[in-house]
Design an enzyme around this catalytic site. Structure first.
Site, PDB file in Angstrom:
ATOM      1  N   GLU A 116       0.793  -1.209  -0.087  1.00  0.00           N
ATOM      2  CA  GLU A 116      -0.078  -0.064  -0.123  1.00  0.00           C
ATOM      3  C   GLU A 116       0.917   1.248   0.074  1.00  0.00           C
ATOM      4  O   GLU A 116       1.815   1.397   0.834  1.00  0.00           O
ATOM      5  CB  GLU A 116      -0.889  -0.131   1.254  1.00  0.00           C
ATOM      6  CG  GLU A 116      -1.666   1.239   1.396  1.00  0.00           C
ATOM      7  CD  GLU A 116      -2.488   1.896   0.302  1.00  0.00           C
ATOM      8  OE1 GLU A 116      -3.233   0.850  -0.197  1.00  0.00           O
ATOM      9  OE2 GLU A 116      -2.381   2.821  -0.051  1.00  0.00           O
ATOM     10  N   THR A 172      -9.554   5.676  -2.261  1.00  0.00           N
ATOM     11  CA  THR A 172     -10.829   5.728  -2.645  1.00  0.00           C
ATOM     12  C   THR A 172     -11.790   5.031  -1.327  1.00  0.00           C
ATOM     13  O   THR A 172     -12.949   5.493  -1.243  1.00  0.00           O
ATOM     14  CB  THR A 172     -11.144   4.688  -3.789  1.00  0.00           C
ATOM     15  OG1 THR A 172     -10.425   5.414  -4.773  1.00  0.00           O
ATOM     16  CG2 THR A 172     -12.585   4.752  -4.223  1.00  0.00           C
ATOM     17  N   HIS A 191     -25.100  -1.837  -0.763  1.00  0.00           N
ATOM     18  CA  HIS A 191     -26.325  -1.663  -1.754  1.00  0.00           C
ATOM     19  C   HIS A 191     -27.210  -2.978  -1.488  1.00  0.00           C
ATOM     20  O   HIS A 191     -26.615  -4.042  -1.372  1.00  0.00           O
ATOM     21  CB  HIS A 191     -25.881  -1.340  -3.122  1.00  0.00           C
ATOM     22  CG  HIS A 191     -25.369  -0.080  -3.118  1.00  0.00           C
ATOM     23  ND1 HIS A 191     -26.153   1.261  -3.389  1.00  0.00           N
ATOM     24  CD2 HIS A 191     -24.124   0.331  -3.417  1.00  0.00           C
ATOM     25  CE1 HIS A 191     -25.323   2.288  -3.454  1.00  0.00           C
ATOM     26  NE2 HIS A 191     -24.152   1.783  -3.551  1.00  0.00           N
ATOM     27  N   ILE A 249     -12.973  -0.914 -10.199  1.00  0.00           N
ATOM     28  CA  ILE A 249     -14.066  -1.243  -8.864  1.00  0.00           C
ATOM     29  C   ILE A 249     -14.537   0.063  -8.551  1.00  0.00           C
ATOM     30  O   ILE A 249     -14.309   0.797  -7.595  1.00  0.00           O
ATOM     31  CB  ILE A 249     -13.262  -2.033  -7.909  1.00  0.00           C
ATOM     32  CG1 ILE A 249     -12.524  -3.265  -8.350  1.00  0.00           C
ATOM     33  CG2 ILE A 249     -14.556  -2.397  -6.924  1.00  0.00           C
ATOM     34  CD1 ILE A 249     -13.551  -4.190  -9.059  1.00  0.00           C
ATOM     35  N   SER A 291     -18.716   1.868  -7.723  1.00  0.00           N
ATOM     36  CA  SER A 291     -19.823   1.460  -7.126  1.00  0.00           C
ATOM     37  C   SER A 291     -20.354   0.549  -7.734  1.00  0.00           C
ATOM     38  O   SER A 291     -20.647   0.422  -9.215  1.00  0.00           O
ATOM     39  CB  SER A 291     -20.914   2.759  -6.933  1.00  0.00           C
ATOM     40  OG  SER A 291     -22.097   2.240  -6.568  1.00  0.00           O
ATOM     41  N   CYS A 326     -16.015  15.581  21.633  1.00  0.00           N
ATOM     42  CA  CYS A 326     -17.276  15.606  20.514  1.00  0.00           C
ATOM     43  C   CYS A 326     -17.790  14.275  20.563  1.00  0.00           C
ATOM     44  O   CYS A 326     -19.041  13.989  20.204  1.00  0.00           O
ATOM     45  CB  CYS A 326     -16.917  16.201  19.405  1.00  0.00           C
ATOM     46  SG  CYS A 326     -16.202  17.713  19.270  1.00  0.00           S
ATOM     47  N   CYS A 331      -9.020  17.512  20.601  1.00  0.00           N
ATOM     48  CA  CYS A 331      -8.359  16.225  20.883  1.00  0.00           C
ATOM     49  C   CYS A 331      -6.923  16.171  20.256  1.00  0.00           C
ATOM     50  O   CYS A 331      -6.230  15.181  20.320  1.00  0.00           O
ATOM     51  CB  CYS A 331      -9.262  15.208  20.653  1.00  0.00           C
ATOM     52  SG  CYS A 331      -9.846  14.999  18.837  1.00  0.00           S
TER      53      CYS A 331
END
Lengths: 425, 126, 506
Positions: free
Chosen positions: C55, C64, C73, C358, C360, C425, C463
Site C-alpha cells: 500500500e 478511495t 447496496h 471497481i 460503485s 465531541c 483532541c
C-alpha cells in the site's frame, strides 16, 4: 501548576460544577459564599483555568480585578480564590452525564468512573471554535488548516509552531492575537482575510497585532480554495460583492503552508444536549432565566456555554450570579420566579437571560447583528403601549452590550413579554 | 514662510468606534494639530502613539524540569514598540528551571529597555 | 517526515520489514490496500500461502475506500447482465457474516428509491423487476402514505417509493482496517508506505520492485484502484484505462441524527444513481455524492458548485437538510474503467490479474470479489491448502460510551487508560485511542478513522494535541514528527531558535 487535587471525593456535594474555566471557578466561589458547604469543580485539563491558560497575552481583568492581567494570571487568581474558599477542584476529570436524579457521572484520572450526588449543578463547559467545515471552504484537505485556538495551544503550551508561512481567515480576536504571537516567534504572517466589510476583533488588536507588524488586513475578502495534497501549499482568496459572494474574476493566490481559521466560537453543549435542556437556536446555549437556571430545576449555567462573551470579566460576573443561586438552591432556596419573557427584535442577534423579573435589577447581555452608529436600544411590550429607549453612540457585533434593567425602568410596564430592538435614532 | 506640515495616521484603540486619528507635525516632529478623535482620551492616545509608542509584550520561555515545556511570561513595563521583535529574539533561547511562581523575574532588564521579564503562571516541578 | 513505521514494526504490530538478504518466493503480491485488496488478502490467508499486500499510503483504506459512502447496496441497482450486477447481490449477502467475524458495525437500515412524479414510476418498476430477477429479497413498492409514516421528514411531494430492506451501512474504513488486521493476524505481510516502481516477469516469477526493495512472487493482483492502469502498464499487460470520477460528500451535524433513518435515493437517471441521503453507521447524516469526471487521480478537492449541487438536489426530497449543518466535507474518486463495469480477470501476462474498475457498488461487492479472485487463482494453478489455524475473529474493541455505567466503573477501575476523555465531541477515551495505536494507527487520520476522535463537531480542535502527544509517546517519536496522514502531511514544526534571522525583522 497550581496543585488542586482534593484528597478524596465526597459522595454528596451541594454544588457540582462542570468545567473549571473562569465561569466554573467563579460559580464555585459564589456558591461557597452563598453558604453551600461542599462544592466541587470538575475540569478536564491537568490544571483548572480553562482556555485562559493558553491566552498568554494581557487584556483581562480590567473590570473584575481592576487591573490588566494576562490569561494565566487571571486563571491563577480565580483558581486560588476558589481553593482558598474551600472549593474542591478535581482536575484531569470529566463530567460524563447528569442523571435525571441529579447524580453526576464523573470520570477522573485519579478516581476512575464514579457517581456522586449533587443538590445543584452548574454547567460551565465553555465553547469551541467554528471550523473550516462550518463555512465549507472548498478545495483540498491537506494538513495545515487549523483553528486559531489550536495553533495557540501548539505555540503557547506545546512550544512548537503550526507552520512557517501563515494566512489567517477571519478577523476574530483569537486570530489577531495569533498573528502577533506567530510574528513574535519568527513566523511569517502573510495576511488576515475577513469576509465582512469590518473587522471582527477589537481595534486594540487590529493596531497592536496587525499594524504594528505591517500585517495586511483584507476586508470583504475570503478564502475560496485551499491547495495542497499533503500540506497546504497556497490558498486562493477573492474579494466578495455586496451579497458576500466571492468575485472569482478578481481572485489571487497566496502562497502559505498554513491557514488559520478564526471565525467564531460556539457554546460547547454536549452535556446540555444529553440532559435534554432547552437550547436557544441562536446562542446554541441553554435557555436560562434571570438566575441563570436552565430548563431543569437546580441546573444552572454560565459563561461561554450560555453565549459567547467578549470579555472574561463579564463571564465572571455571570458566574457569580449562577453560582450564588446554585448555592442557595442546594440549601433549598429556589430563585424567585421571573414574570417577563425577553425576546430579541430588530438588529438584535440574541439576548440573555431569556426571562426576568420586574422586581429585581438585572444585567441583560445582547449582541447586535450589524454595526450601527447613533442608535437606541428600545425595550417594548408586545402591544406597543410600553417603550423605553436608551441611547447608545455605536453598537458593534463583536462587542457585547450590557444593559441594566431594573424595577425603575419597568415601573410603567404591565405585560409578560418584552422585546429588545436596536434602532437608528 | 509656512513650515512644511506632515501628517501621520493612527487608529484609535480606546473603544470599538476606531476613530481614524491624524497627527500633523511641523519641524522636528512638533505636533501642531490632532484631528479625527471623538474624545479626550483619543487625542491623548494620538499624541502618545506619535511621540513614544510603547507595548507590553507577552511570550513564553523554555522551562526545565516543569510539568510543561514552556512558561508564559510578560514584560514588567511597556517597551518601545520598535524594539519588540528584537526583545523576543533575544529571549528565544532562554530556558529557566522549575519551580517558578507568578511574578518571579526570569530575566533582568534584557536589552536595557527598562523592563524585566516576569512569570505569569505558577509552575511546579513536574 | 515518516509516520514511524519502524517503531510499530519493532513491536510486532504491523508487517515485518522487507527481507534484505535471501529473496523469499511469495505466492501472491497484492498491490493496493483498499477494501478490495484487504478483502482479498484476508480471504487468501485462509490458505497456506505467502501473501504480501503493498500500500503506497501510510494506512490501508486511505484512498478511495476512505471517501466512500459506506452503503452496502440492496442488490437491485446494477444491471444483472454486468459483472458488477452479479457481484453486488452476492456481496450484499456476505456482509452479515463478515461483520459478525470482525466486529465492525453493520446495520441493514433499508433504502427508499423515491418517485416525485408519474414519470418516475416506470423506473422504479424496472428496478423492482430487475431486483426480483436477481433474487433480491424483500423489495416492495410503498405508497406515499407509507413513505410519510416511515420517513416523516421527507418531502410531501413524494408519490411512491421502492423499499429495499437489504440495504445496509458500514464504516468503509473500519471494514478495511478490520479486514487488514485480521489478515495480518493470520500471517499477511502488510507493507504500507510502499510504492511499486516496476514489475517484470522471468521464468514464471514476477519481480516486484518497490520503494522498500524487490519482492518475488508467482502472482500479482492489481487492486491499485485509481492507479491500476499505471500498474497494468508497468506489468506490460494490455492497456487499462481508468477514469477518475469525483464524488463530493457532506457530513452533517449530529443534531440531525434520526431525521431520516433509511438511505434515500432519488429516482435514478440513466447515468447516475443520483445524490443520496445516507444515515451513516454512526448515526450522522451524510449527503452526496456528486459524480464528475476529473483528469487528476489525486484531485480530492471539493467545490462550491459541488456543494450547491448536493444541497439543491437533496432539498427537493429532504427539505429539512441545509448546508448550515455541515461539519465536514470531502471528496473521493471512483476508479471507473471503460464500459463502466468491473474488470476482473487474468491478463495476457501470466500470473498478473486485474481487479480494476471497481466503482460503485465496489464496497458491497468486495467480499464477493475476494471469493471470485480466490477462484481465479485456483484456476490459474495456485494450490490452495486450507490452514487449520485460521482465526476468523478479532478481539472486540472497547466502545466506552456504549457500556453500562456499571461496566464503565469496572473497566476504569481495572484499567486506568479508561479514566480520561480524549475526544469530547464523540466521547472517545484515552484507552480507545491507545488501542487504535496498538492496532496500527500511526497518524491523526489513522486514529480518527479507527476511533472517530477528531471526526465530530470540533474536527480535532480539542483532541488533536492530545492524540499527537499519545502518538509521540507510543511510537517514541518527537511531537513534531506526528503527521495527519503520513508523507509530507506534517502538523507542527519545532519553534525557531537563535537570534540570527531576526536582524532583518528589526
Amino acid at each position: 501548576m497550581i496543585s488542586s487535587k482534593p484528597a478524596h471525593l465526597q459522595g454528596v456535594y451541594d454544588v457540582v460544577v462542570a468545567g473549571g474555566g473562569p465561569a466554573g471557578l467563579g460559580a464555585a466561589l459564589a456558591a461557597r459564599e452563598a453558604g453551600a458547604e461542599r462544592v466541587l469543580v470538575v475540569d478536564r485539563e491537568k490544571e483548572a483555568g480553562g482556555i485562559l491558560l493558553q491566552c498568554i497575552h494581557a487584556g483581562f481583568g480590567l473590570h473584575h480585578f481592576k487591573e490588566e492581567l494576562t490569561g494565566p494570571e487571571y486563571a491563577g487568581r480565580v483558581l486560588r480564590e476558589a481553593l482558598e474558599h474551600g472549593v474542591d477542584v478535581l482536575s484531569d476529570a470529566y463530567a460524563l452525564d447528569v442523571l435525571p436524579d441529579k447524580r453526576i457521572k464523573l470520570m477522573s484520572a485519579e478516581h476512575g468512573v464514579t457517581l456522586i450526588e449533587a443538590r445543584a449543578a452548574v454547567l460551565s463547559m465553555g465553547a469551541r471554535e467554528r471550523t473550516r467545515a462550518a463555512i465549507r471552504i472548498p478545495g483540498a484537505r491537506p494538513a495545515g488548516v487549523l483553528t486559531a485556538g489550536f495553533a495557540q495551544r501548539l505555540v503557547n503550551l506545546q512550544g512548537c509552531l503550526p507552520g512557517r508561512r501563515v494566512a489567517i481567515l477571519g478577523s476574530g480576536d483569537i486570530g489577531l492575537i495569533m498573528a502577533r504571537r506567530l510574528t513574535l516567534e519568527g513566523v511569517e504572517v502573510v495576511g488576515v482575510f475577513e469576509l465582512m466589510p469590518y473587522a471582527n476583533g477589537l481595534n486594540r488588536n487590529i493596531v497592536q497585532c496587525l499594524r504594528d507588524f505591517d500585517i495586511p488586513l483584507h476586508l470583504s475578502t475570503t478564502v475560496v480554495q485551499v491547495h495542497g495534497r499533503e500540506r497546504v501549499e497556497k490558498v486562493t482568496v477573492a474579494p466578495v460583492d455586496d451579497h458576500l459572494k466571492p468575485v472569482l474574476s478578481k481572485a489571487w493566490d497566496v502562497p502559505c503552508d498554513t491557514l488559520l481559521v478564526s471565525i467564531g466560537l460556539i457554546p460547547e453543549n454536549e452535556l446540555s444536549r444529553q440532559m435534554n435542556l432547552r437550547l436557544d437556536p441562536v446562542t446554541n446555549g441553554p435557555v436560562v432565566n434571570s438566575a441563570m437556571e436552565t430548563s431543569r430545576d437546580g441546573v444552572f449555567a454560565c459563561g461561554n456555554v450560555v453565549h459567547i462573551h467578549d470579555l472574561v470579566d463579564f463571564v465572571s460576573a455571570e458566574a457569580g450570579l449562577a453560582g450564588r443561586w446554585a448555592g442557595l438552591a442546594a440549601q433549598g432556596r429556589r430563585p424567585p420566579e421571573d414574570n417577563v419573557r425577553l425576546s430579541a427584535g430588530e438588529n438584535v442577534g440574541y439576548c440573555v437571560p431569556h426571562s426576568l423579573s420586574t422586581e429585581r435589577e438585572h444585567t441583560v447581555y445582547l449582541r447586535v447583528r450589524k454595526p450601527m452608529e447613533q442608535s437606541v436600544i428600545r425595550l417594548s411590550s408586545s402591544d406597543g403601549r410600553f417603550t423605553v429607549d436608551k441611547k447608545v453612540r455605536y453598537v458593534f457585533p463583536a462587542e457585547m452590550i450590557n444593559l441594566k434593567v431594573g424595577p425603575r425602568m419597568l415601573q410603567n410596564f404591565h405585560g409578560d413579554a418584552l422585546r429588545i430592538d436596536v434602532l437608528p435614532r | 514662510m509656512t513650515p512644511s506640515i506632515s501628517t501621520a495616521n493612527y487608529l484609535c484603540i480606546g473603544c470599538p468606534l476606531g476613530c481614524r486619528l491624524e497627527v500633523d507635525t511641523a519641524e522636528e516632529d512638533r505636533i501642531v494639530e490632532i484631528r479625527g478623535f471623538s474624545c479626550k482620551r483619543g487625542k491623548e492616545y494620538a499624541a502618545q502613539e506619535h511621540i513614544d509608542p510603547r507595548r507590553n509584550v507577552a511570550l513564553t520561555v523554555g522551562l526545565r524540569g516543569g510539568a510543561l515545556p514552556r512558561l508564559p511570561v510578560k514584560t514588567s513595563a511597556a517597551v518601545p514598540k520598535a524594539r519588540v521583535l528584537a526583545l523576543c529574539a533575544a529571549l528565544r533561547d532562554l530556558v529557566i528551571d522549575a519551580p517558578v511562581r507568578v511574578g518571579q523575574v526570569v530575566a533582568v532588564n534584557p536589552l536595557g529597555l527598562g523592563a524585566d521579564i516576569v512569570a505569569t503562571r505558577e509552575m511546579g516541578v513536574g | 517526515m515518516l509516520c514511524a513505521r519502524r517503531s510499530l514494526r519493532s513491536r510486532g504490530l504491523v508487517a515485518r520489514p522487507a527481507p534484505v538478504t535471501m529473496p523469499e518466493l511469495l505466492d501472491v503480491v497484492i498491490i493496493g490496500g483498499g477494501v478490495v485488496g484487504c478483502a482479498i488478502a484476508r480471504e487468501l490467508t485462509r490458505y497456506r500461502l505467502r501473501v504480501c499486500l503493498l500500500e503506497k499510503e501510510c494506512d490501508v483504506g486511505f484512498g478511495t475506500s476512505k471517501a466512500n459512502s459506506g452503503i452496502i447496496h440492496g442488490g437491485h441497482h446494477s444491471d444483472p447482465r454486468s459483472v458488477k450486477g452479479g457481484l453486488e447481490w452476492e456481496g450484499n449477502q456476505l456482509w452479515d457474516a463478515l461483520a459478525a467475524d470482525l466486529g465492525f458495525g453493520f446495520k441493514r437500515i433499508g433504502e427508499l428509491t423515491i418517485a416525485l412524479s408519474e414519470a418516475d414510476l416506470p423506473v422504479l418498476e424496472n428496478l423492482l423487476s430487475r431486483g426480483r430477477a436477481k433474487g433480491v429479497t424483500g423489495l416492495e413498492m410503498w405508497t406515499a402514505e407509507h413513505v410519510r409514516a416511515a420517513e416523516p421528514n421527507l418531502s410531501q411531494d413524494i408519490i411512491a417509493a421502492l423499499h429495499a430492506p437489504t440495504t445496509g451501512v458500514v464504516n468503509p474504513y473500519e471494514a478495511c482496517f478490520c479486514l487488514a488486521e485480521s489478515a495480518v493476524r493470520n500471517g499477511l505481510d502488510l507493507r504500507t508506505e510502499t510504492t511499486v516502481l516496476g514489475l517484470s516477469l522471468a521464468d514464471g516469477i514476477w519481480a516486484v520492485d518497490t520503494s522498500g526493495g524487490t519482492l518475488h512472487t508467482r502472482f500479482v493482483l492489481n487492486a491499485a484502484g485509481l492507479f491500476s492502469g499505471d500498474i497494468a502498464a508497468l506489468a506490460g499487460a494490455p492497456a487499462l484505462a481508468i477514469h477518475p470520477r469525483k464524488g463530493e460528500e457532506y457530513l452533517l451535524d449530529k443534531r440531525l441524527q434520526g431525521h431520516i433513518t433509511r438511505v434515500i435515493f432519488p429516482c435514478p437517471s440513466p447515468v447516475s444513481k443520483g445524490i443520496l441521503v445516507i444515515p451513516t453507521y454512526d448515526g450522522t447524516l451524510m449527503v452526496g455524492p456528486t459524480a464528475h469526471s476529473v483528469e487528476d487521480p489525486l484531485d480530492l478537492t471539493t467545490s462550491a458548485a459541488g456543494s450547491d449541487e448536493v444541497f439543491s438536489s437533496v432539498q427537493r426530497f429532504a427539505p429539512g437538510i441545509c448546508p448550515r449543518d455541515v461539519i465536514a466535507q470531502f471528496a473521493g474518486l471512483r476508479a471507473a474503467a471503460d464500459g463502466d463495469d468491473f474488470v476482473i480477470g487474468p491478463t495476457s501476462q501470466k500470473g498478473f490479474i486485474n481487479i480494476a474498475g471497481i466503482q460503485s457498488p465496489g464496497l458491497t461487492a468486495a467480499p464477493a470479489i475476494a471469493l471470485r479472485v480466490v477462484g481465479l487463482l485456483r484456476d490459474e494453478g495456485l494450490g490452495l491448502a486450507p490452514r487449520d489455524d485460521f482465526a476468523p475473529g478479532l478481539p472486540a474493541p472497547v466502545h466506552f460510551m456504549s457500556l453500562s455505567t456499571e461496566a464503565q466503573i469496572e473497566l476504569a477501575e481495572r484499567d486506568p487508560r479508561y479514566r480520561r476523555m480524549s475526544c469530547r465531541c464523540e466521547f472517545i477515551t484515552e484507552g480507545e485511542i491507545l488501542d487504535a495505536i496498538g492496532r496500527g494507527a500511526k497518524t491523526l487520520d489513522g486514529i480518527k478513522f479507527r476511533t472517530r476522535a477528531g471526526m465530530g463537531r470540533c474536527q480535532g480542535g480539542f483532541c488533536a494535541a492530545r492524540c499527537m502527544e499519545l502518538l509521540a509517546r507510543e511510537l517514541d517519536i518527537p511531537f513534531t514528527d506526528v503527521t495527519k496522514r503520513g508523507g509530507g502531511s506534517w502538523v507542527a514544526i519545532p519553534r525557531l531558535t537563535g537570534v540570527a534571522q531576526e536582524a532583518s525583522h528589526d
